[in-house]
Design an enzyme around this catalytic site. Structure first.
Site, PDB file in Angstrom:
ATOM      1  N   THR A 154       0.845  -1.198   0.000  1.00  0.00           N
ATOM      2  CA  THR A 154       0.000   0.000   0.000  1.00  0.00           C
ATOM      3  C   THR A 154       0.880   1.248   0.000  1.00  0.00           C
ATOM      4  O   THR A 154       1.859   1.319   0.733  1.00  0.00           O
ATOM      5  CB  THR A 154      -0.938   0.019   1.219  1.00  0.00           C
ATOM      6  OG1 THR A 154      -1.830  -1.094   1.136  1.00  0.00           O
ATOM      7  CG2 THR A 154      -1.765   1.304   1.260  1.00  0.00           C
ATOM      8  N   PHE A 161       1.034   5.166   0.874  1.00  0.00           N
ATOM      9  CA  PHE A 161       0.414   6.201   1.696  1.00  0.00           C
ATOM     10  C   PHE A 161       1.002   7.558   1.322  1.00  0.00           C
ATOM     11  O   PHE A 161       2.168   7.652   0.915  1.00  0.00           O
ATOM     12  CB  PHE A 161       0.708   5.963   3.186  1.00  0.00           C
ATOM     13  CG  PHE A 161       0.106   4.710   3.742  1.00  0.00           C
ATOM     14  CD1 PHE A 161      -1.092   4.741   4.445  1.00  0.00           C
ATOM     15  CD2 PHE A 161       0.746   3.487   3.580  1.00  0.00           C
ATOM     16  CE1 PHE A 161      -1.641   3.582   4.975  1.00  0.00           C
ATOM     17  CE2 PHE A 161       0.199   2.320   4.102  1.00  0.00           C
ATOM     18  CZ  PHE A 161      -0.998   2.371   4.799  1.00  0.00           C
TER      19      PHE A 161
END
Length: 285
Positions: free
Chosen positions: A173, A175
């Protein structure tokens, strides 16, 4: 001296919480119920920064963020890439054969389809991963498991029944770190990423012409996404990431050309690229 507060969406033990601990080990993570709450906490000064997921290598872009971020008036001052490792957990003393259903965020369930099918258990969508871990710890039902992080298992006192159960090893992921004020990284400190949003004029080939300057000036565009504005099918806004600093000669020319064909243009951030980016550069033929 008070600790820097960093807002995130989710409950303690969420992947956003882990990203904060890794990127800012001395900061105080501040859980928020929704993305809107997290962005509001930054805008109001309640939090100093925000750690917000923007895209995942398996699930794609995180819903809502591309709408909320430009409207928030906040700025990107950094990024962080987190390899996502999902754990199957349950209340203490539970055996794998006891499990009848598993709860987690819809993305986490989707990223762990193989083990869910293998165990023959029912997936149940929950608001977030860490929240599902908290819920099953409170219910103490040995027929229900959760998919969440190792940190969540530790926080809520759960046993990990199966480790690293994600289908894809590359599950990562990205961010972005948000702040109230822009803080451009200095030119010449490599590598840099510039993020901006724009809307092209409603003319034939406007997008093609607007983006032509990036090709002719040798600027690498790593992300380009479109989304509707205010539910209007014909009002499209674009979100883009490019390599470099806006004062670099090539990027400055490219942006100048883009502005000529655009109704709106705003730089959202100029920040250091995370070292993880080096792992997905194209191999040269």
């Amino acid at each position: 001296m008070s600790k820097m507060k960093i807002a995130f969406q989710g409950e303690p033990g969420a992947n956003s919480h882990i990203a904060i601990v890794e990127a800012y080990p001395d900061a105080e993570p501040m859980p928020c119920a929704t993305f809107e709450d997290a962005l509001s906490a930054i805008s109001s000064g309640e939090a100093d920064l925000g750690m917000i997921p923007i895209e995942n290598s398996v699930a794609g872009r995180v819903a809502d963020i591309h709408h909320l971020l430009p409207a928030s008036g906040l700025f990107i001052v950094g990024e962080w890439f987190l390899p996502v490792r999902h754990q199957l957990m349950a209340v203490k003393g539970t055996k794998l054969e006891d499990i009848k259903s598993v709860e987690s965020h819809v993305h986490a369930l989707g990223q762990c389809r193989r083990i869910i099918r293998k165990l023959g258990i029912k997936p149940i969508v929950h608001a977030d991963t860490a929240g599902s871990a908290r819920d099953i710890s409170e219910r103490k039902d040995k027929t229900v498991a959760a998919i969440a992080s190792r940190l969540a298992a530790k926080i809520y006192g759960l046993d990990i029944l199966a480790e690293d159960i994600e289908d894809e090893a590359h599950n990562t992921t990205r961010f972005v770190v948000l702040a109230r004020e822009p803080k451009w990284a200095p030119q010449g400190t490599a590598p840099l990423v510039t993020t901006f949003v724009f809307r092209v004029r409603n003319l034939p080939a406007a997008l093609y012409k607007a983006l032509g300057g990036f090709a002719t000036n040798g600027v690498n565009m790593t992300k380009l996404e479109s989304y509707m504005v205010d539910g209007n099918f014909f009002a499209t806004q674009f979100y883009a990431d490019v390599d470099g600093h806006p004062d670099d000669k090539g990027l400055a020319f490219a942006i100048e050309e883009l502005k000529f064909f655009s109704r709106e243009f705003r730089i959202v951030g100029v920040y250091p690229g995370h070292p993880f980016r080096a792992t997905f550069s194209e191999a040269q033929d």
